[in-house]
Write an enzyme that holds these catalytic residues in place. Structure first.
Site, PDB file in Angstrom:
ATOM      1  CE  LYS A  49      -4.122  -2.010   2.164  1.00 47.97           C
ATOM      2  NZ  LYS A  49      -5.065  -1.918   3.309  1.00 47.97           N
ATOM      3  CG  PHE A 118     -29.199  19.954  23.972  1.00 46.83           C
ATOM      4  CD1 PHE A 118     -29.169  21.340  23.882  1.00 46.83           C
ATOM      5  CD2 PHE A 118     -28.607  19.207  22.966  1.00 46.83           C
ATOM      6  CE1 PHE A 118     -28.572  21.965  22.794  1.00 46.83           C
ATOM      7  CE2 PHE A 118     -28.004  19.825  21.873  1.00 46.83           C
ATOM      8  CZ  PHE A 118     -27.979  21.206  21.788  1.00 46.83           C
ATOM      9  NE  ARG A 186      -7.170 -13.297   4.296  1.00 47.82           N
ATOM     10  CZ  ARG A 186      -7.461 -12.001   4.258  1.00 47.82           C
ATOM     11  NH1 ARG A 186      -7.118 -11.266   3.218  1.00 47.82           N
ATOM     12  NH2 ARG A 186      -8.094 -11.434   5.265  1.00 47.82           N
ATOM     13  CB  THR A 192      -8.114  -6.275   9.026  1.00 45.74           C
ATOM     14  OG1 THR A 192      -8.492  -7.283   8.080  1.00 45.74           O
ATOM     15  CG2 THR A 192      -8.357  -4.904   8.415  1.00 45.74           C
ATOM     16  NE  ARG A 203      -3.305  -6.140   6.655  1.00 43.08           N
ATOM     17  CZ  ARG A 203      -4.386  -6.690   6.116  1.00 43.08           C
ATOM     18  NH1 ARG A 203      -5.017  -7.666   6.763  1.00 43.08           N
ATOM     19  NH2 ARG A 203      -4.839  -6.279   4.955  1.00 43.08           N
ATOM     20  CG  ASN A 213      -4.121  -2.721   6.722  1.00 41.69           C
ATOM     21  OD1 ASN A 213      -3.850  -2.360   5.579  1.00 41.69           O
ATOM     22  ND2 ASN A 213      -5.233  -3.372   7.011  1.00 41.69           N
ATOM     23  CG  HIS A 216      -5.685  -6.053  -0.364  1.00 44.18           C
ATOM     24  ND1 HIS A 216      -6.905  -6.169   0.263  1.00 44.18           N
ATOM     25  CD2 HIS A 216      -5.771  -6.798  -1.511  1.00 44.18           C
ATOM     26  CE1 HIS A 216      -7.696  -6.941  -0.466  1.00 44.18           C
ATOM     27  NE2 HIS A 216      -7.036  -7.331  -1.546  1.00 44.18           N
TER      28      HIS A 216
END
Length: 249
Positions: A49, A118, A186, A192, A203, A213, A216
């Site tokens: 990335k 409020f 992965r 993630t 990551r 991160n 991908h």
């Protein structure tokens, strides 16, 4: 030899000219001609990335090195500036998930904030209205931040007829091939959320948050096919880059 490089500038220029003519005729994705080779073989897409390219560093190389420990083959690689259109299509499937997950949270927080500010009780019906307005708006903005991170610009900052133009930030895409490629990549990549990723994963080592991160990786064979199509991994753009260099040197 693993790497071939020119010994002098004149030789380098000659090689560049040769590749400028030859590369446009070549597919960027390597295919094995052996008929039974692809039995049990998967391909997966990886994106290194934009956060890895903000300044000169060894991070991209270190990430590739970590992925290479999988024993898988790299069968395609290219550097690109993802367009707004590509970013929207690529991350489109996450949009509903963001809305379903985030809108109720921020609708509830908006209700609690207004009640404190409020000093009046608000009904669940009002919370629902806040979810459908503020919550949805916040979710949309989170999606825009993803597009901005990957393309360098938000959708509403670029005219619709310019969405296909190259983005403002650089990424590198790679296609890995081999048995259980999806799972192996992965596992090396990690969860993630970098704070929840296992120690020693990409990551955990290089990620900052859920969006920024480091990399991908496709989560299924079907996703890999879809993502490779969006990013046009088979198209070889390097020939055009080299021709531009030759014409303007």
């Amino acid at each position: 030899p693993a790497v071939i490089t020119a010994g002098e500038q004149k030789e380098a220029e000659a090689v560049i000219e040769l590749f400028a003519k030859w590369l446009p005729t070549q597919n960027n994705l390597i295919h094995n001609r052996q008929e039974d080779y692809y039995e049990g073989i998967e391909r997966t897409l990886v994106i290194i990335k934009p956060d890895n390219w903000r300044y000169a560093s060894s991070r991209p190389g270190m990430i590739i090195d970590m992925f290479s420990r999988s024993g898988l083959r790299i069968v395609a690689i290219k550097v690109l500036k993802m367009s707004v259109s590509q970013a929207v299509r690529f991350y489109g499937p996450t949009k509903d998930g963001l809305k379903n997950r985030l809108a109720p949270i921020y609708g509830m927080q908006a209700r609690e904030l207004l009640e404190r500010e409020f000093n009046i009780p608000l009904t669940e019906e009002i919370e629902k209205t806040l979810t459908e307005s503020f919550g949805d708006l916040y979710s949309e903005e989170q999606f825009e931040r993803i597009v901005e991170f990957m393309a360098g610009i938000k959708t509403y900052e670029r005219p619709r007829d310019e969405w296909d133009e190259p983005g403002l930030v650089k990424s590198m895409i790679l296609v890995y091939e081999g048995k259980d490629a999806i799972g192996k990549i992965r596992t090396i990549l990690g969860a993630t959320d970098p704070t929840k990723a296992a120690a020693g994963t990409i990551r955990r080592e290089f990620g900052s948050n859920i969006c920024i991160n480091a990399a991908h990786a496709s989560d299924s064979v079907e996703s890999a096919v879809r993502e490779m199509g969006i990013l046009e991994v088979e198209k070889n753009h390097l020939g055009g880059v080299l021709r531009h260099y030759v014409a303007n040197r």
